[in-house]
Motif scaffolding. Sequence first.
Motif, PDB file in Angstrom:
ATOM      1  N   TYR A  64     -13.628  92.766  33.417  1.00 20.96           N
ATOM      2  CA  TYR A  64     -12.686  91.652  33.490  1.00 20.96           C
ATOM      3  C   TYR A  64     -12.785  90.926  34.840  1.00 20.96           C
ATOM      4  O   TYR A  64     -12.309  89.810  34.986  1.00 20.96           O
ATOM      5  N   LEU A  65     -13.440  91.538  35.825  1.00 21.23           N
ATOM      6  CA  LEU A  65     -13.644  90.908  37.135  1.00 21.23           C
ATOM      7  C   LEU A  65     -14.928  90.083  37.190  1.00 21.23           C
ATOM      8  O   LEU A  65     -15.288  89.577  38.252  1.00 21.23           O
ATOM      9  N   SER A  66     -15.600  89.941  36.056  1.00 20.97           N
ATOM     10  CA  SER A  66     -16.927  89.315  36.067  1.00 20.97           C
ATOM     11  C   SER A  66     -16.914  87.890  36.614  1.00 20.97           C
ATOM     12  O   SER A  66     -17.777  87.524  37.412  1.00 20.97           O
ATOM     13  N   THR A  67     -15.938  87.086  36.244  1.00 18.60           N
ATOM     14  CA  THR A  67     -15.909  85.693  36.722  1.00 18.60           C
ATOM     15  C   THR A  67     -15.783  85.632  38.236  1.00 18.60           C
ATOM     16  O   THR A  67     -16.497  84.874  38.895  1.00 18.60           O
ATOM     17  N   ILE A  68     -14.913  86.433  38.799  1.00 21.03           N
ATOM     18  CA  ILE A  68     -14.721  86.445  40.256  1.00 21.03           C
ATOM     19  C   ILE A  68     -15.988  86.917  40.965  1.00 21.03           C
ATOM     20  O   ILE A  68     -16.425  86.312  41.950  1.00 21.03           O
ATOM     21  N   VAL A  69     -16.599  87.974  40.445  1.00 23.94           N
ATOM     22  CA  VAL A  69     -17.831  88.500  41.049  1.00 23.94           C
ATOM     23  C   VAL A  69     -18.947  87.466  40.960  1.00 23.94           C
ATOM     24  O   VAL A  69     -19.674  87.235  41.927  1.00 23.94           O
ATOM     25  N   PHE A  70     -19.080  86.803  39.808  1.00 23.42           N
ATOM     26  CA  PHE A  70     -20.129  85.800  39.636  1.00 23.42           C
ATOM     27  C   PHE A  70     -19.940  84.635  40.605  1.00 23.42           C
ATOM     28  O   PHE A  70     -20.905  84.132  41.170  1.00 23.42           O
ATOM     29  N   ILE A  71     -18.700  84.206  40.801  1.00 26.55           N
ATOM     30  CA  ILE A  71     -18.432  83.102  41.730  1.00 26.55           C
ATOM     31  C   ILE A  71     -18.805  83.496  43.155  1.00 26.55           C
ATOM     32  O   ILE A  71     -19.367  82.693  43.909  1.00 26.55           O
ATOM     33  N   LEU A  72     -18.531  84.744  43.544  1.00 24.46           N
ATOM     34  CA  LEU A  72     -18.908  85.214  44.882  1.00 24.46           C
ATOM     35  C   LEU A  72     -20.424  85.237  45.053  1.00 24.46           C
ATOM     36  O   LEU A  72     -20.950  84.833  46.092  1.00 24.46           O
ATOM     37  N   VAL A  73     -21.137  85.692  44.028  1.00 23.89           N
ATOM     38  CA  VAL A  73     -22.603  85.709  44.080  1.00 23.89           C
ATOM     39  C   VAL A  73     -23.146  84.291  44.201  1.00 23.89           C
ATOM     40  O   VAL A  73     -24.009  83.995  45.029  1.00 23.89           O
ATOM     41  N   ILE A  74     -22.630  83.385  43.371  1.00 25.81           N
ATOM     42  CA  ILE A  74     -23.084  81.985  43.385  1.00 25.81           C
ATOM     43  C   ILE A  74     -22.802  81.340  44.736  1.00 25.81           C
ATOM     44  O   ILE A  74     -23.661  80.654  45.303  1.00 25.81           O
ATOM     45  N   ALA A  75     -21.600  81.548  45.267  1.00 21.38           N
ATOM     46  CA  ALA A  75     -21.238  80.951  46.559  1.00 21.38           C
ATOM     47  C   ALA A  75     -22.160  81.441  47.672  1.00 21.38           C
ATOM     48  O   ALA A  75     -22.537  80.668  48.559  1.00 21.38           O
ATOM     49  N   SER A  76     -22.560  82.713  47.608  1.00 22.65           N
ATOM     50  CA  SER A  76     -23.472  83.249  48.620  1.00 22.65           C
ATOM     51  C   SER A  76     -24.823  82.551  48.563  1.00 22.65           C
ATOM     52  O   SER A  76     -25.379  82.166  49.599  1.00 22.65           O
ATOM     53  N   PHE A  77     -25.363  82.373  47.364  1.00 21.51           N
ATOM     54  CA  PHE A  77     -26.662  81.703  47.234  1.00 21.51           C
ATOM     55  C   PHE A  77     -26.594  80.239  47.633  1.00 21.51           C
ATOM     56  O   PHE A  77     -27.522  79.702  48.241  1.00 21.51           O
ATOM     57  N   VAL A  78     -25.490  79.573  47.314  1.00 24.67           N
ATOM     58  CA  VAL A  78     -25.341  78.167  47.707  1.00 24.67           C
ATOM     59  C   VAL A  78     -25.292  78.039  49.217  1.00 24.67           C
ATOM     60  O   VAL A  78     -25.889  77.118  49.793  1.00 24.67           O
ATOM     61  N   GLN A  79     -24.617  78.962  49.878  1.00 23.26           N
ATOM     62  CA  GLN A  79     -24.583  78.944  51.345  1.00 23.26           C
ATOM     63  C   GLN A  79     -25.980  79.092  51.929  1.00 23.26           C
ATOM     64  O   GLN A  79     -26.346  78.415  52.886  1.00 23.26           O
ATOM     65  N   LEU A  80     -26.785  79.986  51.343  1.00 21.66           N
ATOM     66  CA  LEU A  80     -28.169  80.160  51.808  1.00 21.66           C
ATOM     67  C   LEU A  80     -28.970  78.875  51.643  1.00 21.66           C
ATOM     68  O   LEU A  80     -29.684  78.450  52.553  1.00 21.66           O
ATOM     69  N   VAL A  81     -28.850  78.246  50.478  1.00 19.17           N
ATOM     70  CA  VAL A  81     -29.570  76.994  50.226  1.00 19.17           C
ATOM     71  C   VAL A  81     -29.116  75.908  51.184  1.00 19.17           C
ATOM     72  O   VAL A  81     -29.932  75.182  51.764  1.00 19.17           O
ATOM     73  N   GLU A  82     -27.806  75.792  51.381  1.00 17.90           N
ATOM     74  CA  GLU A  82     -27.260  74.763  52.260  1.00 17.90           C
ATOM     75  C   GLU A  82     -27.736  74.950  53.700  1.00 17.90           C
ATOM     76  O   GLU A  82     -28.150  73.990  54.366  1.00 17.90           O
ATOM     77  N   MET A  83     -27.724  76.186  54.197  1.00 19.17           N
ATOM     78  CA  MET A  83     -28.187  76.444  55.562  1.00 19.17           C
ATOM     79  C   MET A  83     -29.677  76.142  55.707  1.00 19.17           C
ATOM     80  O   MET A  83     -30.107  75.572  56.709  1.00 19.17           O
ATOM     81  N   PHE A  84     -30.462  76.499  54.686  1.00 20.26           N
ATOM     82  CA  PHE A  84     -31.903  76.248  54.713  1.00 20.26           C
ATOM     83  C   PHE A  84     -32.193  74.747  54.751  1.00 20.26           C
ATOM     84  O   PHE A  84     -32.988  74.276  55.569  1.00 20.26           O
TER      85      PHE A  84
END
Length: 199
Positions: free
Chosen positions: A70-90
């Motif tokens: 039931y925590l899948s949506t929250i976990v997925f958003i955290l994973v996505i936000a981490s990758f977006v931060q990496l892309v943005e910094m790059f």
Amino acid sequence: MEYIAIAFGAIFVNNVILQQFYGLCPFLGVSTKKSSALSMGMAVTFVITLSTIIAYIIYNSVLVPYEIDYLSTIVFILVIASFVQLVEMFIKKFSASLYSALGVYLPLITTNCAVLGVAIDITVNSGKIFGTDVDPTLLMVTIYALGISLGYSLVIFLFSAIREEMDAYPIKRNWQGIPIALITAFIMAMIFIGFGGMV
């Protein structure tokens, strides 16, 4: 042959923009120039592919075994936000002009429903993609995620090329901008529906 069918279906038949209508805000906002559309497509491809793979692994090895799916949506958003931060910094470090061209749409990849929708479809709704009797492997998930993101990139790039060409033609004032863009997107969606008969 099964993997080719998965990739073809992801790119053309289940296109995330034209068939599932995910991610329309950046699709309409960034698609005015081919260069920005291509860059956005590459960024979204990176984020969708890697975040979907990580989400699939976390879902099947942590969330389901411990019955906290039931925590899948929250976990997925955290994973996505981490990758977006990496892309943005790059992008900010290596191409300041591209960073400014993408503007607000780059951090909005975090809230792009295409990215979250693919992660949820792969994990929670995998039966509608691969069939109810198929337990998708990591390779199948990777091919599907890569296909979906390449389909996103293809459509946003084609759409931007069409919009650039339309700027050279006289269009009535009432039809300029978003109205003609939506009509063009509708025509593209009708073309992509035709690919459904090939699968």
